[in-house]
Design a protein around this motif. Structure first.
Motif, PDB file in Angstrom:
ATOM      1  N   GLU A 189       1.079  -1.132   0.022  1.00  0.00           N
ATOM      2  CA  GLU A 189       0.030   0.038   0.092  1.00  0.00           C
ATOM      3  C   GLU A 189       0.870   1.332   0.019  1.00  0.00           C
ATOM      4  O   GLU A 189       0.612   2.342  -0.286  1.00  0.00           O
ATOM      5  N   ASP A 190       2.107   1.000   0.248  1.00  0.00           N
ATOM      6  CA  ASP A 190       3.014   2.356   0.237  1.00  0.00           C
ATOM      7  C   ASP A 190       3.232   2.542  -1.195  1.00  0.00           C
ATOM      8  O   ASP A 190       3.373   1.771  -1.988  1.00  0.00           O
ATOM      9  N   THR A 191       3.775   3.825  -1.497  1.00  0.00           N
ATOM     10  CA  THR A 191       4.041   4.144  -2.931  1.00  0.00           C
ATOM     11  C   THR A 191       5.732   4.303  -2.926  1.00  0.00           C
ATOM     12  O   THR A 191       6.273   4.101  -1.997  1.00  0.00           O
ATOM     13  N   MET A 193       6.955   6.925  -3.128  1.00  0.00           N
ATOM     14  CA  MET A 193       7.271   8.143  -2.228  1.00  0.00           C
ATOM     15  C   MET A 193       7.528   7.839  -0.909  1.00  0.00           C
ATOM     16  O   MET A 193       8.472   8.534  -0.213  1.00  0.00           O
ATOM     17  N   HIS A 194       7.020   6.545  -0.288  1.00  0.00           N
ATOM     18  CA  HIS A 194       7.450   5.957   0.891  1.00  0.00           C
ATOM     19  C   HIS A 194       9.153   5.822   1.233  1.00  0.00           C
ATOM     20  O   HIS A 194       9.522   6.388   1.995  1.00  0.00           O
ATOM     21  N   ILE A 195       9.426   5.122   0.054  1.00  0.00           N
ATOM     22  CA  ILE A 195      10.915   4.676   0.399  1.00  0.00           C
ATOM     23  C   ILE A 195      11.839   5.932   0.163  1.00  0.00           C
ATOM     24  O   ILE A 195      12.751   6.074   0.701  1.00  0.00           O
ATOM     25  N   THR A 225      15.895  -0.140   0.729  1.00  0.00           N
ATOM     26  CA  THR A 225      15.346  -1.375   0.373  1.00  0.00           C
ATOM     27  C   THR A 225      15.077  -1.919   1.752  1.00  0.00           C
ATOM     28  O   THR A 225      15.012  -3.289   2.018  1.00  0.00           O
ATOM     29  N   HIS A 226      14.694  -1.008   2.833  1.00  0.00           N
ATOM     30  CA  HIS A 226      14.450  -1.630   4.182  1.00  0.00           C
ATOM     31  C   HIS A 226      13.099  -2.822   4.212  1.00  0.00           C
ATOM     32  O   HIS A 226      13.230  -3.810   4.769  1.00  0.00           O
ATOM     33  N   ASP A 227      12.325  -2.281   3.210  1.00  0.00           N
ATOM     34  CA  ASP A 227      11.078  -3.623   2.986  1.00  0.00           C
ATOM     35  C   ASP A 227      11.112  -4.339   1.902  1.00  0.00           C
ATOM     36  O   ASP A 227      10.217  -5.068   1.420  1.00  0.00           O
ATOM     37  N   ILE A 228      12.518  -4.745   1.272  1.00  0.00           N
ATOM     38  CA  ILE A 228      12.679  -5.187   0.096  1.00  0.00           C
ATOM     39  C   ILE A 228      11.913  -6.893   0.299  1.00  0.00           C
ATOM     40  O   ILE A 228      11.571  -7.258  -0.682  1.00  0.00           O
ATOM     41  N   ALA A 309      12.530   6.634  11.151  1.00  0.00           N
ATOM     42  CA  ALA A 309      12.369   7.363   9.840  1.00  0.00           C
ATOM     43  C   ALA A 309      11.225   6.785   9.406  1.00  0.00           C
ATOM     44  O   ALA A 309      10.385   7.191   8.842  1.00  0.00           O
ATOM     45  N   ASP A 310      11.124   5.489   9.444  1.00  0.00           N
ATOM     46  CA  ASP A 310      10.213   4.762   9.004  1.00  0.00           C
ATOM     47  C   ASP A 310       8.822   4.711   9.545  1.00  0.00           C
ATOM     48  O   ASP A 310       7.728   5.022   9.020  1.00  0.00           O
ATOM     49  N   GLN A 311       8.828   4.929  10.993  1.00  0.00           N
ATOM     50  CA  GLN A 311       7.822   5.023  11.845  1.00  0.00           C
ATOM     51  C   GLN A 311       6.987   6.491  11.398  1.00  0.00           C
ATOM     52  O   GLN A 311       5.884   6.660  11.542  1.00  0.00           O
TER      53      GLN A 311
HETATM   54 FE   FE2 Z   1       8.576   1.115   5.433  1.00  0.00          FE
END
Ligand code: FE2
Ligand code: FE2
Length: 384
Positions: A189-191, A193-195, A225-228, A309-311
């Protein structure tokens, strides 16, 4: 000047004296020894001929019209092209003072008049030998200088090539990382832009912590690539509307380990850091995170930074289970806590760096909105 490569070279001597008889006599001495000669009959002519002919040695009368032997000597010594030409001064019975003046002006040697042929020619030979050595030394120095300059140019060329090669390798890594990340984001659901925002947020926090520019740059790539690992999570879990079962949650948590495995075993500093980030960005300072329940400083700094940063970005973004929060509300949740989040989840130093630069994260959120396409995001991330 001596042409050292030509053995038959005849040294050239300028004879300057206002007495034609003495000039003839000296010329015959010199020519008998195999030297070439030129003649000057006053000081002015002597200076001009020295400049144009650049002889190997000058014999000078002390007293001449227009310019004295002393003046000629000074003129020769002050010219950078002529200053090392030996000068033998022919004098009558001159006093000590006059001789000292001549030496300090740059005369190399004296010969009393009337001239003793044997003695004069001995002095000439010695002077010419010294001049030859000096010319050889100068030529050698010039060759050395040329060689050094040539080597320097070659080194500069190689250095430029290496720099260019490094730059293209660097760009290659950056593009690969971004493309990998975009693949994972296509299904979430992220785009894109999130990364992008997590990458920039991480850079801001790392800078605020005083990390050097190399670390900040690496982390910027590594955070992408945190959620790769989410590429390996089935759609029905990844895109599920509603809460997870325990099994689904534990599968979802696996995106950290899977991501780290995907990024492992590389020589690239980006990918090494990316591996750590993928594995540890859900660990919490108080040990309540996943996948390994690490706590405190056992969590790598890059994981601690990307976690916050992610939160921050997740809280700002609308999710199926929550609305998008304002910057103020997000700041309060991260620093004071709510039902899901607690300040104890974050490294105290990272949290206090965030408090110092939180407005920068708000700026990043506003500047990189989700209305941009993934391709825009990719191009944008690559250009930074
Ligand atoms: Fe994330
Ligand atoms: Fe994650």
């Amino acid at each position: 000047m001596f042409q050292t490569s030509v053995n038959s070279y005849k040294p050239h001597i300028l004879i300057a004296d206002d007495s034609r008889g003495i000039v003839q006599l000296l010329r015959s001495f010199c020519e008998h020894e195999g030297y070439r000669t030129s003649e000057a009959y006053d000081g002015f002519q002597a200076i001009q001929m020295t400049q144009t002919l650049q002889p190997d040695l000058v014999m000078l009368d002390m007293n001449m019209p227009k310019a004295s032997g002393l003046d000629v000597t000074k003129a020769i010594r002050s010219d950078t092209h002529l200053f090392d030409i030996p000068i033998i001064m022919l004098t009558g019975l001159t006093g000590r003072e006059e001789r000292l003046k001549a030496v300090s002006a740059g005369v190399s040697d004296f010969q009393n008049k009337p001239v003793d042929r044997e003695e004069l020619m001995l002095r000439v030979r010695n002077m010419l030998r010294m001049k030859k050595m000096s010319d050889l030394l100068q030529e050698h120095n010039r060759e050395l200088e040329d060689l050094v300059q040539q080597r320097t140019r070659e080194l500069e060329k190689v250095l430029a090539e290496v720099t260019e090669a490094n730059r293209s390798i660097h760009e290659g890594y950056a593009e690969t990382i971004n493309r990998l990340a975009v693949v994972s984001e296509y299904r979430d659901e992220d785009t894109g832009m999130h990364i992008k925002r997590v990458s920039l947020n991480s850079r801001e926090i790392a800078s605020a912590l005083g990390m050097d520019s190399g670390y900040v740059e690496n982390l910027g790539y590594a955070a992408v690539t945190h959620d790769i690992g989410k590429v390996a999570i089935p759609d029905q879990i990844l895109l599920k509307n509603g809460s997870f079962t325990d099994l689904e949650r534990s599968l979802m948590m696996k995106h950290t380990v899977i991501g780290a495995q995907m990024l492992s075993g590389s020589n690239s500093p980006y990918l090494n850091m990316a591996e750590k980030v993928a594995l540890t960005h859900h660990e919490r300072w108080d040990g309540s995170g996943y996948p390994n329940q690490l706590s405190g400083e056992t969590i790598p700094l890059e994981g601690r930074i990307v976690s916050l940063a992610d939160q921050y970005d997740a809280l700002r973004t609308q999710r199926t289970y929550k609305p998008a929060f304002s910057h103020k509300k997000t700041y309060d949740i991260l620093t004071l806590g709510d039902q899901r989040t607690s300040p104890e989840h974050f490294c105290p130093e990272v949290l206090s760096a965030f408090k110092r630069i939180h407005l920068r994260l708000e700026e990043i959120y506003q500047n990189f909105q989700d209305s941009l396409t993934l391709e825009d995001s990719l191009a944008d991330t690559l250009s930074n």
